[in-house]
Design a protein around this motif. Structure first.
Motif, PDB file in Angstrom:
ATOM      1  N   ALA A 293       0.844  -1.205   0.000  1.00  0.00           N
ATOM      2  CA  ALA A 293       0.000   0.000   0.000  1.00  0.00           C
ATOM      3  C   ALA A 293       0.874   1.249   0.000  1.00  0.00           C
ATOM      4  CB  ALA A 293      -0.923  -0.015   1.210  1.00  0.00           C
ATOM      5  N   GLY A 294       1.946   1.197   0.758  1.00  0.00           N
ATOM      6  CA  GLY A 294       2.861   2.334   0.859  1.00  0.00           C
ATOM      7  C   GLY A 294       3.566   2.625  -0.457  1.00  0.00           C
ATOM      8  N   ILE A 295       3.967   1.570  -1.135  1.00  0.00           N
ATOM      9  CA  ILE A 295       4.641   1.749  -2.429  1.00  0.00           C
ATOM     10  C   ILE A 295       3.696   2.425  -3.410  1.00  0.00           C
ATOM     11  CG2 ILE A 295       5.456   0.464  -4.467  1.00  0.00           C
ATOM     12  CD1 ILE A 295       6.637  -1.586  -2.440  1.00  0.00           C
ATOM     13  N   LYS A 296       2.466   1.950  -3.419  1.00  0.00           N
ATOM     14  CA  LYS A 296       1.482   2.522  -4.346  1.00  0.00           C
ATOM     15  C   LYS A 296       1.322   4.025  -4.071  1.00  0.00           C
ATOM     16  CE  LYS A 296      -3.060   1.558  -6.231  1.00  0.00           C
ATOM     17  NZ  LYS A 296      -4.166   2.238  -5.582  1.00  0.00           N
ATOM     18  N   LYS A 297       1.197   4.341  -2.788  1.00  0.00           N
ATOM     19  CA  LYS A 297       1.034   5.743  -2.388  1.00  0.00           C
ATOM     20  C   LYS A 297       2.269   6.574  -2.800  1.00  0.00           C
ATOM     21  CE  LYS A 297       0.243   8.409   1.853  1.00  0.00           C
ATOM     22  NZ  LYS A 297      -0.009   8.342   3.310  1.00  0.00           N
ATOM     23  N   ASP A 298       3.451   6.023  -2.565  1.00  0.00           N
ATOM     24  CA  ASP A 298       4.688   6.763  -2.869  1.00  0.00           C
ATOM     25  C   ASP A 298       4.908   6.959  -4.363  1.00  0.00           C
ATOM     26  OD1 ASP A 298       5.341   7.276  -0.307  1.00  0.00           O
ATOM     27  OD2 ASP A 298       6.948   5.795  -0.155  1.00  0.00           O
ATOM     28  N   ILE A 299       4.429   6.008  -5.158  1.00  0.00           N
ATOM     29  CA  ILE A 299       4.552   6.183  -6.611  1.00  0.00           C
ATOM     30  C   ILE A 299       3.604   7.302  -7.047  1.00  0.00           C
ATOM     31  CG2 ILE A 299       4.124   5.102  -8.863  1.00  0.00           C
ATOM     32  CD1 ILE A 299       5.073   2.440  -7.534  1.00  0.00           C
ATOM     33  N   GLU A 300       2.397   7.267  -6.472  1.00  0.00           N
ATOM     34  CA  GLU A 300       1.416   8.292  -6.836  1.00  0.00           C
ATOM     35  C   GLU A 300       1.867   9.704  -6.435  1.00  0.00           C
ATOM     36  OE1 GLU A 300      -2.334   5.200  -6.667  1.00  0.00           O
ATOM     37  OE2 GLU A 300      -2.140   6.677  -5.044  1.00  0.00           O
ATOM     38  N   ASN A 301       2.503   9.804  -5.262  1.00  0.00           N
ATOM     39  CA  ASN A 301       2.890  11.154  -4.832  1.00  0.00           C
ATOM     40  C   ASN A 301       4.332  11.534  -5.208  1.00  0.00           C
ATOM     41  OD1 ASN A 301       4.524   9.968  -2.891  1.00  0.00           O
ATOM     42  ND2 ASN A 301       3.048  10.209  -1.236  1.00  0.00           N
ATOM     43  N   GLY A 302       4.969  10.655  -6.013  1.00  0.00           N
ATOM     44  CA  GLY A 302       6.298  10.990  -6.538  1.00  0.00           C
ATOM     45  C   GLY A 302       7.470  10.673  -5.613  1.00  0.00           C
ATOM     46  N   HIS A 303       7.232  10.040  -4.488  1.00  0.00           N
ATOM     47  CA  HIS A 303       8.342   9.691  -3.590  1.00  0.00           C
ATOM     48  C   HIS A 303       9.100   8.437  -4.025  1.00  0.00           C
ATOM     49  CE1 HIS A 303       6.248  12.380  -0.572  1.00  0.00           C
ATOM     50  NE2 HIS A 303       7.457  12.890  -0.710  1.00  0.00           N
ATOM     51  N   ILE A 304       8.503   7.697  -4.939  1.00  0.00           N
ATOM     52  CA  ILE A 304       9.249   6.616  -5.606  1.00  0.00           C
ATOM     53  C   ILE A 304       9.181   6.902  -7.096  1.00  0.00           C
ATOM     54  CG2 ILE A 304       9.348   4.152  -6.160  1.00  0.00           C
ATOM     55  CD1 ILE A 304       8.214   3.519  -3.415  1.00  0.00           C
TER      56      ILE A 304
END
Ligand code: F0G
Length: 353
Positions: A293-304
């Motif tokens: 869930a965290g990875i998905k969120k970070d991709i969406e907000n540009g942190h990954i």
């Protein structure tokens, strides 16, 4: 490979000597699985370290084999822990194998059924308190100061030593450290252990360092909120912790690696839980899915960044918590009479719903 367990495999990296019992349930050596479907969907190179395939079904076996072996070596006769379920399962199994007494203190009604079954089967003495994990943790810490009982929560440094081996395996399996290591955070021992592991492995083998992204559940996100959560809540009971013991070390891992500690909601955890099982055939317990869930969120907000090599740690097996799977699933069995024709009609779509 002739795998003989972690204490044998990584003895040069661990506090193992001639007096250390050769304790093992053949823990470690878990697969790193490439998730092709989700990689394509998310635009990163995503792998999962599937720790649910350890002997008791979680990453805790890595730390527990070390902690129980050292307790035995030092002449202790009993081990004790507070737990949201997985630590107690691992402690009970390794204590049984080492012929030691095992005492577990758990939050009553808040541990998953599979984990309870394990503690019972391995013969632990189980005390279920009308409080939460943090209350249980305080009790076992205090008691271990008074009584000759070895505390095997992750405040025991041998636990961290054992758990750091997962980072070694990730580097060996990928050939280098990933760009990002995503991991659920509860009591914060595991993020501490992975960061230590990546650093030590890099010193000897020049495999590089990942950015550490830790994820708490929103209802228990003490580190993110920067305050103790008195009444932590989340359906991911494994990480229902409001006062993590290794709080400072989790922040250090995040800062030193240019990473972050963030939180994900129960809804995001459940979405990841179903997505992982249904698009990859990988069933991990809810807390584990905080990493996805965290990875998905970070991709969406540009942190990954798109194209990054990302490893998510799946800390525990989905079978640990069958109630959560069944209660949160829309797929229900269609109950039919024992008649071939009726069954065929349903399967072949001849029945109008
Ligand atoms: N995932 C699972 C499945 C866990 O059981 C735990 C912790 C964590 C993640 C978080 O790891 O505490 O090192 O940050 N479970 C502990 C227990 C608290 O008692 O089994 P952490």
């Amino acid at each position: 490979m002739n795998w003989k367990g972690l204490l044998h495999q990584y003895k040069e990296y661990l506090p193992v000597n001639d007096q250390t019992p050769k304790l093992s349930l053949w823990e470690g050596n878990t697969p790193l699985i490439a998730l092709d479907n989700l990689s394509e969907q998310l635009g990163v190179d995503l792998h999962v370290k599937y720790e649910g395939l350890n002997p008791t079904g979680s990453f805790k076996d890595r730390g527990m084999v070390m902690a129980v072996a050292k307790a035995k070596e030092e002449g202790s006769e009993a081990v004790m822990c507070a737990s949201t379920g997985n630590t107690s399962a691992a402690a009970a199994a390794y204590a049984a194998r080492a012929n030691m007494r095992c005492i577990v203190v758990i939050p009553d009604g808040k541990i998953a059924m599979g984990k309870m079954a394990q503690a019972v089967m391995y013969g632990a003495e189980i005390y279920a308190i009308k409080g939460n994990f943090d209350n249980a943790m305080q009790m076992v810490r205090n008691l271990s100061e008074e009584a000759p009982i070895t505390l095997v929560n992750s405040v025991n440094p041998y636990r961290i030593e054992g758990q750091k081996t997962a980072a070694f395996e990730v580097c060996e399996q990928l050939g280098t450290a990933p760009d990002v290591l995503a991991i659920p955070v509860g009591n914060a021992g595991n993020i501490t252990a992975y960061w230590k592991g990546f650093q030590e492995y890099n010193e000897r083998n020049h495999t590089g360092l990942p950015s550490m992204h830790g994820f708490e559940a929103e209802g228990s996100a003490a580190i993110v909120r920067n305050e103790v959560v008195e009444n932590p809540e989340t359906l991911a009971t494994a990480i229902r912790i409001g006062n993590p013991a290794s709080w400072d070390k989790a922040i250090a891992a995040s800062n030193e690696s240019n990473g972050k500690i963030d939180s994900v909601t129960d809804e995001e955890i459940l979405e990841a839980y179903h997505m992982l099982a249904q698009s990859e055939g990988v069933f991990a317990e809810p807390a584990s899915c905080a990493s996805i869930a965290g990875i998905k969120k970070d991709i969406e907000n540009g942190h990954i960044k798109k194209g990054s090599k990302v490893v998510a740690v799946l800390t525990g097996n989905g079978l640990k918590d069958p109630d959560c799977a069944i209660e949160n699933s829309t797929m229900k069995p269609v109950v039919l009479p024992n008649e071939e024709e009726v069954v065929f009609d349903h399967i072949l779509g001849r029945v109008k719903s």
